[in-house]
Design an enzyme around this catalytic site. Structure first.
Site, PDB file in Angstrom:
ATOM      1  N   HIS A   1      -5.406  -3.094  -2.909  1.00 12.59           N
ATOM      2  CA  HIS A   1      -4.974  -2.300  -4.063  1.00 12.59           C
ATOM      3  C   HIS A   1      -5.144  -3.036  -5.324  1.00 12.59           C
ATOM      4  CE1 HIS A   1      -4.237   1.031  -0.982  1.00 12.59           C
ATOM      5  NE2 HIS A   1      -3.846  -0.010  -0.170  1.00 12.59           N
TER       6      HIS A   1
ATOM      7  N   SER B   1       0.801  -1.134   0.221  1.00 17.21           N
ATOM      8  CA  SER B   1      -0.131   0.039  -0.005  1.00 17.21           C
ATOM      9  C   SER B   1       0.754   1.295   0.029  1.00 17.21           C
ATOM     10  CB  SER B   1      -0.998   0.125   1.061  1.00 17.21           C
ATOM     11  OG  SER B   1      -0.246  -0.221   2.347  1.00 17.21           O
TER      12      SER B   1
ATOM     13  N   LYS C   1     -12.156   0.771  -2.097  1.00 13.54           N
ATOM     14  CA  LYS C   1     -10.793   1.359  -2.805  1.00 13.54           C
ATOM     15  C   LYS C   1     -11.692   1.527  -4.182  1.00 13.54           C
ATOM     16  CE  LYS C   1      -7.874   0.948   0.649  1.00 13.54           C
ATOM     17  NZ  LYS C   1      -6.960  -0.207   1.601  1.00 13.54           N
TER      18      LYS C   1
HETATM   19  C1  LIG Z   1      -6.999  -0.332   3.053  1.00 12.10           C
HETATM   20  C2  LIG Z   1      -6.225  -1.570   3.366  1.00 12.10           C
HETATM   21  C3  LIG Z   1      -7.216  -2.508   4.106  1.00 12.10           C
HETATM   22  C4  LIG Z   1      -8.160  -2.092   5.033  1.00 12.10           C
HETATM   23  O1  LIG Z   1      -9.311  -1.999   4.210  1.00 12.10           O
HETATM   24  P1  LIG Z   1     -10.596  -1.159   4.659  1.00 12.10           P
HETATM   25  O2  LIG Z   1     -11.751  -1.953   3.917  1.00 12.10           O
HETATM   26  O3  LIG Z   1     -10.270   0.101   4.388  1.00 12.10           O
HETATM   27  O4  LIG Z   1     -10.566  -1.313   6.087  1.00 12.10           O
HETATM   28  C5  LIG Z   1      -6.465  -3.557   4.369  1.00 12.10           C
HETATM   29  N1  LIG Z   1      -5.168  -3.975   3.611  1.00 12.10           N
HETATM   30  C6  LIG Z   1      -4.550  -2.986   2.960  1.00 12.10           C
HETATM   31  C7  LIG Z   1      -3.326  -3.410   2.224  1.00 12.10           C
HETATM   32  C8  LIG Z   1      -5.131  -1.735   2.643  1.00 12.10           C
HETATM   33  O5  LIG Z   1      -4.546  -1.009   2.057  1.00 12.10           O
END
Ligand SMILES: *Cc1c(COP(=O)(O)O)cnc(C)c1O
Length: 402
Positions: free
Chosen positions: A215, A187, A246
């Site tokens: 992602h 991330s 996302k």
């Molecule tokens: C954003 C993210 C999460 C968490 O997901 P949410 O739905 O925002 O709680 C988990 N793992 C990674 C790598 C992330 O970037």
């Protein structure tokens, strides 16, 4: 006394240039957004910071689907899934996603979650029992790290994407159950994990491979199904966590795995069992997200992202080659996450503030989110950015350097 104790901690955070503060968005999530800053002033900012990679968050068809879902299902779910909160909208979404993963996971089944954070805690704590050992990439997301902390299993870190170290750890392990855990797209770095090699090690050492595709889902793969489609992987050892807040532009998350894994999560995952099910309208609207991701809109937006990435990378590379004294570097990334590694905390925050003064929001990311001395601008691209938007970022970076 209690207040003084916390104030002293806040002062320590501030002294290291690590204070975080909120901004308030006053228009929908989009490439250009009205934002009220910490100074109380509202400005239009060009955003290079959201994870809304396909630009679906403000997509009218998604808003309409959410409104339709609210008409059909009303507001909240009223209870956890296992009590009475599981609606036909949740079930249909799970079945649709299971079909997406059927080419990659034999007997694929999907379980929906309210957030990716909860889904990661679920998988790692449920499978990581006292007989297990967990092997986790050093750059994994905080939610995976917290899963390791909460799990009864012994957890080890291997250096980022270091297959030799992981192999040595697996070889030395006497645990009955082994779990390899990795982000698919890291991330804060944007690089893609060597999933085929990780799966090879999982096969060789009889381990599970847990892939956090937060992602990659929507972005990678011909039809946007994520990292497994990108690499054309197939195995019953694969457990995938995807997030829907996302690229999918809404909210929520899911775990895709062999039916038996899902059956077990349903019995054992505390972050599934003891939390209220997401509003059914959200599950309903997510069907529209999936239509958009796998359809023509998704294909076009993924193609735009690749063009924008190339333009940004070429421009930044030119900039860095004419200013080698800065010691900055662009992370090796093939995804919309394009970090510019600057080094010091104060330096990166100064740069981020300078950009914000010029109307661009590019967040500075500091330790402990990234390693010490590797503070960075986390530039993220969105399919709804224009070429002119990327050029404006490049030009503003150039003036910031001078
Ligand atoms: C954003 C993210 C999460 C968490 O997901 P949410 O739905 O925002 O709680 C988990 N793992 C990674 C790598 C992330 O970037």
């Amino acid at each position: 006394m209690l207040i003084d104790h916390l104030q002293a901690k806040l002062d320590t955070i501030a002294a290291q240039d690590l204070t975080r503060f909120l901004r308030v968005a006053q228009s929908p999530t989009a490439a250009k957004q009205l934002v009220r800053g910490a100074d109380g002033v509202t400005r239009e900012l060009l955003m290079f910071c959201s994870n809304d990679y396909l630009g679906l968050a403000a997509e009218p068809r998604l808003g309409a689907a959410l409104a339709e879902g609210a008409q059909v299902y009303g507001g909240g779910s009223g209870a956890s899934h296992l009590i009475s909160g599981h609606s036909i909208a949740h079930e249909q979404l799970e079945q649709r996603l299971a079909a997406w993963f059927a080419p990659h996971i034999p007997q694929a089944r999907v379980l929906g979650f309210s957030t990716g954070y909860m889904a990661n805690l679920a998988v790692i704590t449920a499978l990581g029992d006292s007989e297990a050992e967990i092997f986790s990439d050093a750059l994994n997301h905080a939610s995976l790290i917290d899963g390791c902390r909460l799990a009864k299993a012994q957890a080890r870190r291997y250096a980022h994407a270091d297959l030799a170290e992981l192999r040595a750890q697996l070889q030395a392990s006497t645990a009955r159950l082994k779990l390899i855990v990795s982000d698919a797209v890291f991330s804060m770095d944007g690089d893609i994990a060597p999933l085929p090699d990780l799966l090879g090690l999982a096969e060789e050492f009889d381990a599970w491979l847990i892939v956090d595709d937060a992602h990659g889902f929507g972005v990678l793969g011909e039809r946007g199904r994520g990292a497994l489609e990108h690499f054309q992987l197939r195995s019953e050892r694969l457990i995938v966590v995807g997030t829907l807040g996302k690229a999918a532009g809404l909210a929520g998350a899911f775990v895709a795995a062999h039916d038996t894994v899902i059956q077990y999560l349903l019995q054992a995952a505390r972050t599934y069992i003891f939390t209220t099910a997401s509003p059914p309208a959200v599950a309903h609207a997510l069907q529209t997200s999936l239509d958009l991701i796998e359809g023509e809109a998704g294909a076009q937006r993924r193609a735009s992202l690749i063009d924008l990435q190339a333009r940004l990378r070429n421009g930044v590379a030119r900039l860095l080659s004419s200013h080698p004294q800065l010691g900055w570097r662009l992370a090796a990334s093939e995804t919309p996450v394009q970090p510019l590694i600057v080094g010091g905390n104060a330096e990166v925050m100064r740069l981020a503030a300078l950009l914000e003064d010029q109307g661009l929001r590019v967040p500075g990311i500091r330790p402990p989110t990234v390693p010490k001395g590797e503070a960075r601008l986390r530039i993220t691209l969105c399919a709804t950015h224009t070429v002119a938007d990327v050029d404006r970022l490049l030009a503003t970076l150039e003036t910031a350097i001078q």
